[in-house]
Scaffold this active site. Structure first.
Site, PDB file in Angstrom:
ATOM      1  N   LYS A 196       0.859  -1.190   0.000  1.00 20.50           N
ATOM      2  CA  LYS A 196       0.000   0.000   0.000  1.00 20.50           C
ATOM      3  C   LYS A 196       0.893   1.237   0.000  1.00 20.50           C
ATOM      4  O   LYS A 196       1.420   1.655   1.026  1.00 20.50           O
ATOM      5  CB  LYS A 196      -0.918   0.029   1.223  1.00 20.50           C
ATOM      6  CG  LYS A 196      -2.090   0.980   1.005  1.00 20.50           C
ATOM      7  CD  LYS A 196      -2.563   1.680   2.264  1.00 20.50           C
ATOM      8  CE  LYS A 196      -1.667   2.774   2.703  1.00 20.50           C
ATOM      9  NZ  LYS A 196      -1.597   3.955   1.840  1.00 20.50           N
ATOM     10  N   GLY A 248       6.769   5.033   8.548  1.00 21.00           N
ATOM     11  CA  GLY A 248       6.007   6.281   8.602  1.00 21.00           C
ATOM     12  C   GLY A 248       6.110   6.886   9.983  1.00 21.00           C
ATOM     13  O   GLY A 248       7.108   6.683  10.681  1.00 21.00           O
ATOM     14  N   SER A 249       5.059   7.602  10.379  1.00 18.24           N
ATOM     15  CA  SER A 249       5.134   8.326  11.654  1.00 18.24           C
ATOM     16  C   SER A 249       4.981   7.370  12.831  1.00 18.24           C
ATOM     17  O   SER A 249       4.377   6.301  12.724  1.00 18.24           O
ATOM     18  CB  SER A 249       4.039   9.389  11.706  1.00 18.24           C
ATOM     19  OG  SER A 249       2.780   8.766  11.795  1.00 18.24           O
ATOM     20  N   THR A 250       5.479   7.798  13.961  1.00 20.03           N
ATOM     21  CA  THR A 250       5.393   6.985  15.177  1.00 20.03           C
ATOM     22  C   THR A 250       3.926   6.766  15.555  1.00 20.03           C
ATOM     23  O   THR A 250       3.525   5.659  15.934  1.00 20.03           O
ATOM     24  CB  THR A 250       6.168   7.685  16.312  1.00 20.03           C
ATOM     25  OG1 THR A 250       7.534   7.792  15.893  1.00 20.03           O
ATOM     26  CG2 THR A 250       6.105   6.897  17.610  1.00 20.03           C
ATOM     27  N   GLY A 253       2.446   4.202  13.358  1.00 20.10           N
ATOM     28  CA  GLY A 253       3.088   2.935  13.720  1.00 20.10           C
ATOM     29  C   GLY A 253       2.427   2.312  14.941  1.00 20.10           C
ATOM     30  O   GLY A 253       2.230   1.087  15.011  1.00 20.10           O
ATOM     31  N   GLU A 270       9.437   1.020  11.088  1.00 21.92           N
ATOM     32  CA  GLU A 270      10.534   1.976  10.906  1.00 21.92           C
ATOM     33  C   GLU A 270       9.874   3.346  10.976  1.00 21.92           C
ATOM     34  O   GLU A 270       9.138   3.735  10.067  1.00 21.92           O
ATOM     35  CB  GLU A 270      11.229   1.715   9.557  1.00 21.92           C
ATOM     36  CG  GLU A 270      12.595   2.331   9.483  1.00 21.92           C
ATOM     37  CD  GLU A 270      12.557   3.707   8.880  1.00 21.92           C
ATOM     38  OE1 GLU A 270      12.515   4.694   9.657  1.00 21.92           O
ATOM     39  OE2 GLU A 270      12.560   3.818   7.655  1.00 21.92           O
ATOM     40  N   CYS A 304      13.647   9.984   7.199  1.00 22.63           N
ATOM     41  CA  CYS A 304      13.584   9.521   8.597  1.00 22.63           C
ATOM     42  C   CYS A 304      14.931   9.680   9.271  1.00 22.63           C
ATOM     43  O   CYS A 304      14.990   9.951  10.459  1.00 22.63           O
ATOM     44  CB  CYS A 304      13.090   8.084   8.645  1.00 22.63           C
ATOM     45  SG  CYS A 304      13.899   7.023   7.473  1.00 22.63           S
ATOM     46  N   GLU A 401      10.064  15.634  15.552  1.00 20.35           N
ATOM     47  CA  GLU A 401      10.503  15.464  14.165  1.00 20.35           C
ATOM     48  C   GLU A 401       9.856  16.558  13.305  1.00 20.35           C
ATOM     49  O   GLU A 401       8.649  16.768  13.373  1.00 20.35           O
ATOM     50  CB  GLU A 401      10.067  14.091  13.665  1.00 20.35           C
ATOM     51  CG  GLU A 401      10.528  13.804  12.241  1.00 20.35           C
ATOM     52  CD  GLU A 401      10.239  12.368  11.805  1.00 20.35           C
ATOM     53  OE1 GLU A 401       9.103  11.912  12.006  1.00 20.35           O
ATOM     54  OE2 GLU A 401      11.143  11.727  11.259  1.00 20.35           O
TER      55      GLU A 401
HETATM   56  P1  NDP Z   1       1.832   8.639   8.430  1.00 19.39           P
HETATM   57  O1  NDP Z   1       2.770   7.905   9.245  1.00 19.39           O
HETATM   58  O2  NDP Z   1       0.672   9.221   9.118  1.00 19.39           O
HETATM   59  O3  NDP Z   1       1.426   7.559   7.373  1.00 19.39           O
HETATM   60  C1  NDP Z   1       0.405   7.714   6.580  1.00 19.39           C
HETATM   61  C2  NDP Z   1       0.209   6.377   5.875  1.00 19.39           C
HETATM   62  O4  NDP Z   1      -0.259   5.402   6.801  1.00 19.39           O
HETATM   63  C3  NDP Z   1      -0.771   6.566   4.839  1.00 19.39           C
HETATM   64  O5  NDP Z   1      -0.304   5.876   3.709  1.00 19.39           O
HETATM   65  C4  NDP Z   1      -2.052   5.944   5.388  1.00 19.39           C
HETATM   66  O6  NDP Z   1      -2.692   5.288   4.341  1.00 19.39           O
HETATM   67  C5  NDP Z   1      -1.539   4.946   6.414  1.00 19.39           C
HETATM   68  N1  NDP Z   1      -2.364   4.899   7.625  1.00 19.39           N
HETATM   69  C6  NDP Z   1      -2.990   5.895   8.247  1.00 19.39           C
HETATM   70  N2  NDP Z   1      -3.641   5.446   9.346  1.00 19.39           N
HETATM   71  C7  NDP Z   1      -3.399   4.120   9.402  1.00 19.39           C
HETATM   72  C8  NDP Z   1      -3.770   3.086  10.313  1.00 19.39           C
HETATM   73  N3  NDP Z   1      -4.537   3.325  11.391  1.00 19.39           N
HETATM   74  N4  NDP Z   1      -3.342   1.844  10.069  1.00 19.39           N
HETATM   75  C9  NDP Z   1      -2.568   1.585   9.003  1.00 19.39           C
HETATM   76  N5  NDP Z   1      -2.190   2.515   8.105  1.00 19.39           N
HETATM   77  C10 NDP Z   1      -2.593   3.775   8.313  1.00 19.39           C
HETATM   78  O7  NDP Z   1       2.612   9.704   7.568  1.00 19.39           O
HETATM   79  P2  NDP Z   1       2.212  11.052   6.850  1.00 19.39           P
HETATM   80  O8  NDP Z   1       2.433  10.814   5.417  1.00 19.39           O
HETATM   81  O9  NDP Z   1       0.866  11.551   7.268  1.00 19.39           O
HETATM   82  O10 NDP Z   1       3.337  12.000   7.442  1.00 19.39           O
HETATM   83  C11 NDP Z   1       3.227  12.526   8.758  1.00 19.39           C
HETATM   84  C12 NDP Z   1       4.577  12.538   9.424  1.00 19.39           C
HETATM   85  O11 NDP Z   1       5.069  11.214   9.519  1.00 19.39           O
HETATM   86  C13 NDP Z   1       5.659  13.279   8.671  1.00 19.39           C
HETATM   87  O12 NDP Z   1       5.620  14.644   8.895  1.00 19.39           O
HETATM   88  C14 NDP Z   1       6.883  12.642   9.262  1.00 19.39           C
HETATM   89  O13 NDP Z   1       7.173  13.238  10.500  1.00 19.39           O
HETATM   90  C15 NDP Z   1       6.487  11.209   9.481  1.00 19.39           C
HETATM   91  N6  NDP Z   1       6.941  10.313   8.392  1.00 19.39           N
HETATM   92  C16 NDP Z   1       8.003   9.514   8.631  1.00 19.39           C
HETATM   93  C17 NDP Z   1       8.499   8.727   7.616  1.00 19.39           C
HETATM   94  C18 NDP Z   1       9.686   7.848   7.825  1.00 19.39           C
HETATM   95  O14 NDP Z   1      10.388   7.576   6.874  1.00 19.39           O
HETATM   96  N7  NDP Z   1       9.901   7.319   9.005  1.00 19.39           N
HETATM   97  C19 NDP Z   1       7.932   8.737   6.287  1.00 19.39           C
HETATM   98  C20 NDP Z   1       6.785   9.576   6.141  1.00 19.39           C
HETATM   99  C21 NDP Z   1       6.324  10.339   7.177  1.00 19.39           C
HETATM  100  P3  NDP Z   1      -4.251   5.376   4.052  1.00 19.39           P
HETATM  101  O15 NDP Z   1      -4.661   6.793   4.149  1.00 19.39           O
HETATM  102  O16 NDP Z   1      -4.380   4.811   2.689  1.00 19.39           O
HETATM  103  O17 NDP Z   1      -4.897   4.518   5.077  1.00 19.39           O
END
Ligand code: NDP
Length: 503
Positions: A196, A248-250, A253, A270, A304, A401
């Site tokens: 996804k 993605g975000s904590t 996660g 991660e 990240c 972050e």
């Molecule tokens: P998010 O961590 O919020 O991830 C969003 C993704 O997770 C979307 O693809 C969404 O998909 C999915 N998602 C949302 N809710 C759920 C859930 N309950 N269960 C499973 N999947 C879910 O990142 P953002 O893009 O909103 O970015 C926000 C912040 O996250 C950034 O500012 C940054 O600080 C951090 N980040 C860190 C990254 C890293 O590499 N560690 C990468 C990107 C962001 P869908 O809408 O299709 O459900």
């Protein structure tokens, strides 16, 4: 839908990239084919460099999620992939890597357009994705089991077996490399896969699905669900998944982990970071300034492992910062595809708003901002890189972050002080140490609470180097042998040989 990209940008695209934007809306790829739209819900794919909609895609519905998991389950259970000879899986994955390599320039252009990053960075991303795929293709035929020294009458073996259906939720900052950290080891050992991609940058992952079909990866082995809104949550709670890998975000996660608890699904996470770069007075200045700049300005800080906290010997603080700011002002901010661009826009207007608000808040809390070059005019989501000095420990900008081009600078007086400042974070993803003294490097590296420490360098990734975090940066490792461990299960087989002939 026809892309509305500016003709000057559009003309730079290879036919494959242009055609990909001009095709009908992207849709879920399930059981070997792109699905006719089941959902009416469409999302735009926006060029962050100009703010225009390039194309749109149909988001996966909850039925699509269920179908994708079902297809992956069936493909795993009937052994069409897991029971192939390892040589056959290796050959197929190497062929797939070759196709990605063949199309690498078009995919790099799409990645640059989708994320905003400079084309030169996108090219490195695609090259990394190809390298990771080739690395794990090789593992398919290298993994061996063990004979366990159990009591003599037993023959006990440990063999590594595929987990089953693996799912990945991947972010927008490095869409294809991060997908490959998960997909390549999963496929190498016979698992099937549901991906996804982020709604902010789905283009390259959907393109990759098409390459899987061309490479003859059996139907159902790779499925892709472009999401938006609730797709991730639907995937994490779908029955029939054996492992979920999330980057993605904590906060998200934590939601993934909560959902996985209900189904006892394995998880690797991660997550975010607030990585320190420690510069000692005896550092090679030229290398350190370059390393600090690359660590935070690459991908406009949306990484990240961004080295977002410079912790520097007080004795060199002023001179180092002056030179760092001078060089930062020489960077060219522009559209990712424009020749000469060093830094592109942020991925979205929302991300830019969040970054700018955090910088304004930091200044209100007493930080001094040394702005970089002025961003271009227009509708792109550009922001100026900022170096912030006079940052009080414990303030929001020091703690949270940012995920943007913002570097905080805090001086230290002693080595102990430097280590204490570096470890004073809820995150623990990466760290950098700059010193020409080997003993300092080794001592400090040992004491840093981080998943990876780079010394006199920063941000070196290689398929062989395990990567992941501690504390709120997550758990589990990707790449290297860690990928083998996280995408296989150890099976113990015990054969009772009997007491043997009496003598
Ligand atoms: P998010 O961590 O919020 O991830 C969003 C993704 O997770 C979307 O693809 C969404 O998909 C999915 N998602 C949302 N809710 C759920 C859930 N309950 N269960 C499973 N999947 C879910 O990142 P953002 O893009 O909103 O970015 C926000 C912040 O996250 C950034 O500012 C940054 O600080 C951090 N980040 C860190 C990254 C890293 O590499 N560690 C990468 C990107 C962001 P869908 O809408 O299709 O459900």
């Amino acid at each position: 839908m026809t892309a509305k990209l500016d003709p000057s940008v559009r003309d730079l695209l290879l036919p494959d990239a242009r055609n990909w934007l001009d095709r009908p809306p992207l849709s879920p790829f399930i059981d070997g084919a792109f699905r006719a739209a089941r959902s009416e819900h469409r999302l735009p794919v926006v060029d962050p460099g100009s703010g225009v909609t390039m194309t749109e895609y149909v988001t996966a519905s909850s039925e699509d999620v269920a179908d994708a998991v079902r297809a992956a389950r069936a493909a795993f259970d009937d052994g069409r992939w897991s029971e192939l000879d390892p040589e056959a899986r290796e050959a197929r994955l190497r062929y797939l890597a070759g196709l990605l390599d063949r199309d690498s320039e078009a995919v790099a252009q799409l990645e640059s357009l989708d994320t905003g990053k400079p084309l030169a960075e996108a090219r490195l991303d695609i090259a990394e994705a190809v390298a990771v795929l080739r690395y794990y293709a090789g593992w398919a035929t290298k993994i061996e089991g063990v004979v366990i020294p159990a009591p003599r009458r037993l023959l006990a073996t440990g063999t590594r077996e595929a987990l089953g259906v693996c799912a990945a939720i991947t972010p927008w900052n490095y869409p294809l490399p991060i997908l490959m950290y998960k997909l390549a080891p999963a496929l190498a050992f016979g698992n099937t896969f549901v991906a996804k991609p982020s709604e902010q940058a789905p283009l390259s992952t959907v393109y990759f699905a098409q390459l899987c079909a061309e490479a003859g990866i059996p139907d159902g082995v790779v499925n892709v669900l472009p999401g938006g809104g609730a797709t991730g949550a639907a995937l994490t709670s779908a029955p029939g998944i054996d492992k979920i890998a999330f980057t993605g975000s904590t906060r998200t996660g934590q939601a993934v982990m909560r959902a996985a608890a209900d189904t006892l699904t394995k998880v690797t996470l991660e997550l975010g970071g607030k990585s320190p770069q420690l510069v000692f007075a005896d550092a090679d200045w030229d290398a350190a300034i370059k390393g600090v700049m690359d660590g935070i300005w690459t991908n406009a800080g949306q990484i990240c492992v961004a080295g977002s906290r410079l912790i520097i010997d007080r004795g060199i603080h002023d001179e180092f910062v002056t030179e760092l700011v001078r060089r930062t002002r020489q960077l060219t901010i522009g559209h990712g595809l424009a020749p000469g661009t060093h830094m592109g826009p942020l991925v979205s207007a929302a991300q830019r708003g969040r970054v700018n608000r955090m910088v304004a808040h930091a200044v209100a809390e007493g930080a001094e901002a040394h702005d970089g070059p002025t961003p271009p005019e227009g509708n792109g989501f550009f922001t100026a890189p900022a170096v912030l000095t006079n940052v009080a420990p414990g303030t929001q900008i020091e703690r949270d972050e940012v995920f943007g081009p913002v570097l905080t600078v805090v001086p230290f007086d002693t080595e102990d002080d430097a280590v204490r400042l570096a470890n004073n974070s809820c995150y623990g993803l990466a760290a950098g140490v700059w010193s020409t003294a080997n003993d300092t490097v080794h001592r400090v590296a040992r004491r840093l609470r981080a998943g990876i420490v780079w010394a006199n360098s920063y941000g070196i990734f290689h398929p062989s180097l395990p990567f992941g975090g501690v504390k709120s940066s997550g758990f589990g490792r990707e790449l290297g042998f860690a990928g083998v461990e996280h995408y296989t299960e150890l099976k113990t087989t015990v054969i009772d040989l009997g007491p043997g002939p009496a003598n």
